[in-house]
Design an enzyme around this catalytic site. Structure first.
Site, PDB file in Angstrom:
ATOM      1  N   SER A 113       0.228 -61.497 -20.825  1.00 23.85           N
ATOM      2  CA  SER A 113       0.519 -61.340 -22.251  1.00 23.85           C
ATOM      3  C   SER A 113      -0.257 -62.305 -23.141  1.00 23.85           C
ATOM      4  O   SER A 113      -1.482 -62.287 -23.145  1.00 23.85           O
ATOM      5  CB  SER A 113       2.019 -61.478 -22.453  1.00 23.85           C
ATOM      6  OG  SER A 113       2.350 -61.168 -23.767  1.00 23.85           O
ATOM      7  N   HIS A 114       0.473 -63.180 -23.842  1.00 21.41           N
ATOM      8  CA  HIS A 114      -0.166 -64.053 -24.830  1.00 21.41           C
ATOM      9  C   HIS A 114      -0.858 -65.248 -24.184  1.00 21.41           C
ATOM     10  O   HIS A 114      -1.511 -66.026 -24.878  1.00 21.41           O
ATOM     11  CB  HIS A 114       0.888 -64.554 -25.812  1.00 21.41           C
ATOM     12  CG  HIS A 114       1.987 -65.340 -25.141  1.00 21.41           C
ATOM     13  ND1 HIS A 114       2.945 -64.728 -24.381  1.00 21.41           N
ATOM     14  CD2 HIS A 114       2.239 -66.661 -25.090  1.00 21.41           C
ATOM     15  CE1 HIS A 114       3.763 -65.650 -23.900  1.00 21.41           C
ATOM     16  NE2 HIS A 114       3.359 -66.843 -24.316  1.00 21.41           N
ATOM     17  N   ASP A 279      -0.966 -58.977 -29.453  1.00 21.41           N
ATOM     18  CA  ASP A 279      -1.267 -59.964 -28.415  1.00 21.41           C
ATOM     19  C   ASP A 279      -1.998 -59.360 -27.217  1.00 21.41           C
ATOM     20  O   ASP A 279      -2.414 -58.203 -27.252  1.00 21.41           O
ATOM     21  CB  ASP A 279       0.019 -60.670 -27.975  1.00 21.41           C
ATOM     22  CG  ASP A 279       0.911 -59.765 -27.122  1.00 21.41           C
ATOM     23  OD1 ASP A 279       0.812 -58.536 -27.268  1.00 21.41           O
ATOM     24  OD2 ASP A 279       1.693 -60.296 -26.309  1.00 21.41           O
ATOM     25  N   ASP A 281      -1.239 -58.082 -24.297  1.00 21.71           N
ATOM     26  CA  ASP A 281      -0.828 -56.799 -23.720  1.00 21.71           C
ATOM     27  C   ASP A 281      -0.274 -55.834 -24.761  1.00 21.71           C
ATOM     28  O   ASP A 281       0.303 -54.808 -24.408  1.00 21.71           O
ATOM     29  CB  ASP A 281       0.186 -57.024 -22.598  1.00 21.71           C
ATOM     30  CG  ASP A 281       1.445 -57.740 -23.078  1.00 21.71           C
ATOM     31  OD1 ASP A 281       1.364 -58.480 -24.074  1.00 21.71           O
ATOM     32  OD2 ASP A 281       2.506 -57.558 -22.455  1.00 21.71           O
ATOM     33  N   ASP A 283       2.191 -55.927 -26.979  1.00 18.94           N
ATOM     34  CA  ASP A 283       3.601 -55.713 -27.309  1.00 18.94           C
ATOM     35  C   ASP A 283       4.086 -56.578 -28.468  1.00 18.94           C
ATOM     36  O   ASP A 283       5.141 -56.322 -29.037  1.00 18.94           O
ATOM     37  CB  ASP A 283       4.504 -55.871 -26.068  1.00 18.94           C
ATOM     38  CG  ASP A 283       4.365 -57.212 -25.388  1.00 18.94           C
ATOM     39  OD1 ASP A 283       3.534 -58.036 -25.827  1.00 18.94           O
ATOM     40  OD2 ASP A 283       5.073 -57.439 -24.382  1.00 18.94           O
ATOM     41  N   ARG A 284       3.321 -57.615 -28.824  1.00 21.58           N
ATOM     42  CA  ARG A 284       3.728 -58.432 -29.970  1.00 21.58           C
ATOM     43  C   ARG A 284       2.958 -58.019 -31.217  1.00 21.58           C
ATOM     44  O   ARG A 284       1.882 -57.441 -31.114  1.00 21.58           O
ATOM     45  CB  ARG A 284       3.405 -59.904 -29.728  1.00 21.58           C
ATOM     46  CG  ARG A 284       4.141 -60.495 -28.596  1.00 21.58           C
ATOM     47  CD  ARG A 284       3.804 -61.953 -28.531  1.00 21.58           C
ATOM     48  NE  ARG A 284       4.505 -62.537 -27.408  1.00 21.58           N
ATOM     49  CZ  ARG A 284       4.785 -63.818 -27.309  1.00 21.58           C
ATOM     50  NH1 ARG A 284       4.393 -64.651 -28.253  1.00 21.58           N
ATOM     51  NH2 ARG A 284       5.422 -64.267 -26.265  1.00 21.58           N
ATOM     52  N   LYS A 378       8.881 -54.262 -26.186  1.00 14.24           N
ATOM     53  CA  LYS A 378       8.499 -54.463 -27.571  1.00 14.24           C
ATOM     54  C   LYS A 378       7.153 -53.786 -27.780  1.00 14.24           C
ATOM     55  O   LYS A 378       6.438 -53.517 -26.826  1.00 14.24           O
ATOM     56  CB  LYS A 378       8.472 -55.941 -27.921  1.00 14.24           C
ATOM     57  CG  LYS A 378       7.671 -56.851 -26.990  1.00 14.24           C
ATOM     58  CD  LYS A 378       7.956 -58.310 -27.342  1.00 14.24           C
ATOM     59  CE  LYS A 378       7.109 -59.288 -26.554  1.00 14.24           C
ATOM     60  NZ  LYS A 378       7.669 -59.581 -25.227  1.00 14.24           N
TER      61      LYS A 378
HETATM   62  C1  VG1 Z   1       8.145 -65.895 -24.738  1.00 14.97           C
HETATM   63  C2  VG1 Z   1       8.926 -65.536 -25.973  1.00 14.97           C
HETATM   64  C3  VG1 Z   1       9.887 -64.400 -25.674  1.00 14.97           C
HETATM   65  C4  VG1 Z   1       9.101 -63.218 -25.102  1.00 14.97           C
HETATM   66  C5  VG1 Z   1       8.302 -63.667 -23.899  1.00 14.97           C
HETATM   67  C6  VG1 Z   1       7.420 -62.576 -23.355  1.00 14.97           C
HETATM   68  O1  VG1 Z   1       9.008 -66.359 -23.729  1.00 14.97           O
HETATM   69  O2  VG1 Z   1       9.627 -66.653 -26.457  1.00 14.97           O
HETATM   70  O3  VG1 Z   1      10.553 -64.050 -26.852  1.00 14.97           O
HETATM   71  O4  VG1 Z   1       9.968 -62.180 -24.726  1.00 14.97           O
HETATM   72  O5  VG1 Z   1       7.456 -64.758 -24.256  1.00 14.97           O
HETATM   73  O6  VG1 Z   1       6.559 -62.115 -24.352  1.00 14.97           O
HETATM   74  P1  VG1 Z   1       9.217 -67.917 -23.411  1.00 14.97           P
HETATM   75  O7  VG1 Z   1      10.106 -67.953 -22.209  1.00 14.97           O
HETATM   76  O8  VG1 Z   1       7.852 -68.485 -23.195  1.00 14.97           O
HETATM   77  O9  VG1 Z   1       9.846 -68.504 -24.629  1.00 14.97           O
HETATM   78  V1  VG1 Z   1       5.051 -61.575 -23.939  1.00 14.97           V
HETATM   79  O10 VG1 Z   1       4.427 -60.810 -25.253  1.00 14.97           O
HETATM   80  O11 VG1 Z   1       4.293 -63.037 -23.488  1.00 14.97           O
HETATM   81  O12 VG1 Z   1       5.285 -60.651 -22.573  1.00 14.97           O
HETATM   82 CO    CO Z   2       2.943 -59.656 -24.812  1.00 12.75          CO
END
Ligand code: VG1
Ligand code: CO
Length: 545
Positions: A113-114, A279, A281, A283-284, A378
């Protein structure tokens, strides 16, 4: 088809976090590392024989290698068919859409993801269930337990196959269908929003938008949906070609990592009226108005409040849900609409049961994630189209829409402070220290602020009764303000401390006070109770969003 069993031994730490297993590429590249984890997933499943698996990823470094490995293992595990995105690409929401539309058994999504990508960056893998959503905690815990006792993985001998063309291929008895990664998803979005009206807005000479795909997976999706189907001028989508290392950037759409987009919207010479980003993948999302970044928590509230304007939601919302650290702005909307608002732990997997049970229609997280019952993830572009649909109907700029929302509901002033890559020892000490002081904190007075309650958030799923504990330390003041502390569950290096700050301001005369200024007393309280500087050696946060 001859299945080969390759002896293996467990790797420590294959424990999925907030969203799947994320590790450095260098860790994933070790012989048998990926294979062990995939085998643990397949061993945890039952009844997959002859069924369909969806497979794709965000295109980051190692995506292509991992896809081929997983295809061979899926053949050995007895799947009948794998639907794989062309070139191994599927955004997270698109994978969810495909699982649901094609009634697949489940899906594997390759993404961190991010988190940054590239040879020295991060890689990740997660399993989604037949509802299209991330596997629940029960499943991920079972996978983890399996990784600790694994003795072999199963595969077949077969060369890599060409995923560059749509069509059907075979690996032994397994049919591999290479699908267009965008088509099902685009069609779904088209069924929810007023594309004609949005196209009209995008054609207006006084409206110009920019979508920053951050060199990540949403590039092709945004080109197809915004430019081709909705007719936005070429060039609307920037950084639209996915790169294995995301161009060296951090594909996280926040004011720090998407600073260029924010700056462009702040510069009147750019001629831009609306900006958005997504982001790694897809979803954000980030929503930016003219010189105005919409806080994701406000975005969720605005989305819920304006549902009557959107074809896919005009029939009404069953309920809304937000993660615990997300601001309470959406709670106020729910109250006015007379619908329930659920508060869940961080991570999209907790929304799945509410969406499946029809208890919630729209969900969101403060970390730039919003979505609805159309998929079980998301969805970045969904949020962007939702906003465009609102703008098209209301003919009002994004910043004015938010300000009007505040006037009506009051403003939940909100910010998150991230301390990234701190050492795990001090991070754990900080959280343990807070936890042990919870009983004294409740009822105490810090400066002139009265702490009403202090606890460690625990959640019981109202649908399946499952319980999740230690989901974040909450300090709730008697005026409704909150400070929340959590350690991130998605990082791969050290620990990341997240401090979430929220204060409700009813008086419209005070809505324009800069966020950090309005939150200054709470920032002081957070430092006072948690001793962040003393324990971490950090003077301030790395990212403020
Ligand atoms: C973070 C965010 C959370 C989100 C998760 C996955 O998690 O705070 O809200 O669901 O990333 O998002 P954490 O445990 O680092 O706070 V993604 O777009 O990285 O799959
Ligand atoms: Co993501």
């Amino acid at each position: 088809m001859k299945v080969i069993s390759v002896p293996s031994t467990p790797f420590p730490g294959q424990k999925p976090g907030t969203s799947g297993l994320r590790k450095k590429v260098t860790v994933f590249r070790q012989a048998r590392y990926l294979e062990n984890f995939v085998q643990a997933i397949f061993d945890t499943l039952s009844g997959q024989q002859g069924k369909t698996l969806v497979l794709g990823g965000d295109g980051r470094y190692y995506n292509d290698v991992a896809i081929q490995t997983i295809l061979r293992m899926a053949a050995a595990a007895g799947f009948g068919r794998v639907l794989v995105g062309r070139d191994g690409i599927l955004s997270t929401p698109a994978a969810s859409a495909v699982i649901r539309k094609r009634q697949a058994f489940g899906g594997i999504i390759l993404s961190a993801s991010h988190n940054p990508g590239g040879e020295d960056g991060d890689f990740g893998i997660k399993y989604n269930l037949a509802n299209g959503g991330p596997a629940n905690e029960g499943f991920t815990e079972a996978v983890y337990q399996r990784t600790r006792e694994i003795r072999a993985y199963h595969t077949v001998e077969a060369p890599d196959i060409d995923l560059g063309r749509i069509g059907e291929l075979r690996i032994g008895d397994l049919v591999v269908s290479v699908i267009d990664p965008v088509a099902d998803y685009a069609e779904l979005l088209e069924s929810l929003f007023d594309f004609e009206r949005i196209a009209g807005l995008l054609a207006r000479p006084d409206f110009r938008m920019r979508f920053d795909a951050m060199h990540a997976v949403n590039g092709p999706y945004a080109h197809e949906i915004l430019e081709r189907r909705l007719g936005a001028p070429a060039g609307t989508v920037v950084n639209g070609t996915p790169l294995p290392d995301f161009g060296g950037g951090h594909p996280d759409p926040n004011p720090v990592y998407a600073a260029e987009l924010v700056a462009a919207l702040a510069d009147s010479r750019s001629g831009l009226s609306f900006g958005a980003a997504s982001d790694g993948d897809g979803d954000r999302n980030m929503i930016v108005g003219r010189a105005f970044v919409v806080s994701p928590s406000d975005s969720l509230a605005v989305i819920a409040a304006n549902h009557a304007l959107i074809p896919g939601y005009a029939g009404g919302l069953a309920g809304v849900a937000r993660s615990m650290p997300t601001s309470c702005a959406v709670d106020r909307v729910a109250r006015e609409l007379g619908i329930p608002c659920y508060e869940t732990p961080t991570g999209w997997k907790y929304f799945g049961s509410l969406l499946d049970a029809g208890k919630a229609t729209i969900c969101g997280e403060e970390s730039s994630g919003t979505g609805s019952s159309h998929v079980r993830e998301k969805d970045g572009l969904w949020a962007v189209l939702y906003w465009l649909n609102i703008l098209a109907v209301r003919d009002t700029p994004a910043d004015v829409i938010v300000r009007q929302h505040w006037q009506h509901f009051g403003r939940n002033v909100y910010s998150r402070h991230d301390y990234e890559g701190i050492e795990t020892g001090p991070a754990d000490r900080l959280m343990d220290g807070l936890r042990s002081r919870l009983p004294q904190l409740a009822g105490s007075l810090v400066k002139d602020m009265r702490i009403a309650t202090a606890d460690d958030f625990a959640y019981t799923d109202p649908v399946d009764g499952s319980r999740s504990e230690r989901q974040g330390i909450r300090i709730l003041l008697d005026d409704g303000s909150r400070v929340v502390f959590r350690l991130s569950g998605t990082g791969t290096e050290g620990a990341t401390l997240r401090v979430y700050l929220e204060r409700f301001v009813a008086d419209p005369g005070c809505h324009e006070v800069p966020t950090q200024e309005a939150l200054a007393p709470l920032i002081g309280l957070a430092e006072g109770v948690a001793q962040i500087a003393a324990l971490t050696g950090r003077k301030g946060p790395d990212v403020i969003s």
